[in-house]
Design an enzyme around this catalytic site. Structure first.
Site, short mmCIF file in Angstrom:
data_model
loop_
_atom_site.label_atom_id
_atom_site.label_comp_id
_atom_site.label_asym_id
_atom_site.label_seq_id
_atom_site.Cartn_x
_atom_site.Cartn_y
_atom_site.Cartn_z
N HIS A 29 39.20 79.33 9.13
CA HIS A 29 38.13 78.36 8.66
C HIS A 29 38.79 77.30 10.22
O HIS A 29 37.86 77.66 11.20
CB HIS A 29 38.09 77.67 7.74
CG HIS A 29 36.96 76.35 8.09
ND1 HIS A 29 35.82 76.61 7.47
CD2 HIS A 29 36.25 75.12 8.94
CE1 HIS A 29 34.98 75.76 7.11
NE2 HIS A 29 35.70 75.04 8.56
N GLU A 30 39.29 76.99 10.12
CA GLU A 30 40.19 75.85 11.64
C GLU A 30 40.17 76.73 12.60
O GLU A 30 40.29 76.37 13.35
CB GLU A 30 41.88 75.44 10.39
CG GLU A 30 41.28 73.95 9.64
CD GLU A 30 40.64 73.33 9.18
OE1 GLU A 30 40.18 72.43 11.09
OE2 GLU A 30 39.25 73.29 8.67
N HIS A 33 36.74 77.24 13.71
CA HIS A 33 36.80 76.00 15.05
C HIS A 33 37.23 75.85 16.52
O HIS A 33 36.86 76.04 17.33
CB HIS A 33 37.43 74.38 14.19
CG HIS A 33 35.96 74.14 12.99
ND1 HIS A 33 34.62 74.45 13.64
CD2 HIS A 33 36.66 74.20 12.00
CE1 HIS A 33 34.17 73.98 12.14
NE2 HIS A 33 35.19 74.02 11.20
N ASP A 107 31.34 69.75 8.33
CA ASP A 107 31.11 70.25 9.63
C ASP A 107 29.72 70.83 9.75
O ASP A 107 28.81 70.47 10.45
CB ASP A 107 31.47 72.05 9.68
CG ASP A 107 32.84 71.96 9.56
OD1 ASP A 107 33.82 70.78 10.42
OD2 ASP A 107 33.23 72.89 9.58
#
Length: 222
Positions: A29-30, A33, A107
């Protein structure tokens, strides 16, 4: 940097331990980004990634910075890139795990606010032009926003917001698909080390480009 992290996301929650599956999902997930941010022309490069849980409830933190120092004004293109970056985490989950989690709630909120502000406050829409659709009251006491348009126009704004976020989400997903190998490599590094600096991130990311350039040179020579 730790002081900044504490202010933005809370102190490290050392008694919060993610299981291996959650840790893996948060890593992708990170990195999702960060990878979307780094591969867009006008987007801020990554400064730091961490999957250490925070007291704010965040399971991971992704910091970006502007290369040219102080950055106050944002262009329409930069805002659209920012929205795409915000959708990058969810896009990574979809691409790798073929499922989605609750981790993208903040987000989603930020992306929606940005998309709506483009239309109602910043005049960044061909359809509505430079017409203020929203007013900010008590700016120094929280900044309550209220729409100043007809219900019909509000419906159009809602539809346009969905369109903007959907297009950004599609863009982020395409970027990650085209760089899936690098997504796996970066996520594995983050999973194992829990924190990755901007310098480390860019070294791993640019290594692919160097290999491609070398292969291209060899092919040309042949």
């Amino acid at each position: 940097q730790e002081a900044v992290d504490t202010i933005l996301a809370g102190a490290q929650k050392k008694n919060k331990i993610l299981n291996n599956k959650e840790k893996c999902i948060v890593s992708y997930h990170e990195v999702g980004h960060a990878l979307v941010a780094a591969l867009q022309t006008n987007s801020a490069p990554v400064q730091k990634l961490t999957i250490v849980p925070r007291t704010s409830g965040a399971l991971g933190v992704h910091h970006s910075r502007w290369e040219d120092g102080d950055h106050t004004l944002m262009t329409k293109e930069e805002i659209l890139n920012k929205i795409a970056t915000l959708t990058g985490g969810r896009a990574a989950e979809e691409l790798i795990f073929h499922s989605i989690t609750t981790g993208a709630s903040n987000d989603i909120e930020q992306a929606t606010k940005l998309a709506r502000a483009m239309l109602t406050q910043f005049g960044m829409s061909d359809e509505f032009d430079m017409v203020a659709m929203e007013t900010i009251q008590n700016q120094y006491l929280g900044g309550d926003a209220s729409l100043t348009c007809s219900p019909e126009t509000q419906t159009k704004i809602d539809a346009k917001v969905v369109e903007i976020v959907r297009e950004a989400h599609t863009k982020a997903l395409q970027i990650l698909k085209e760089n899936e190998t690098k997504l796996h490599e970066l996520a594995k590094y983050l999973y194992e080390n829990e924190t990755i600096t901007g310098e480390e991130f860019m070294q791993i990311l640019q290594a692919k480009k160097l290999v491609c350039e070398e292969n291209a040179s060899e092919d040309t020579t042949v």
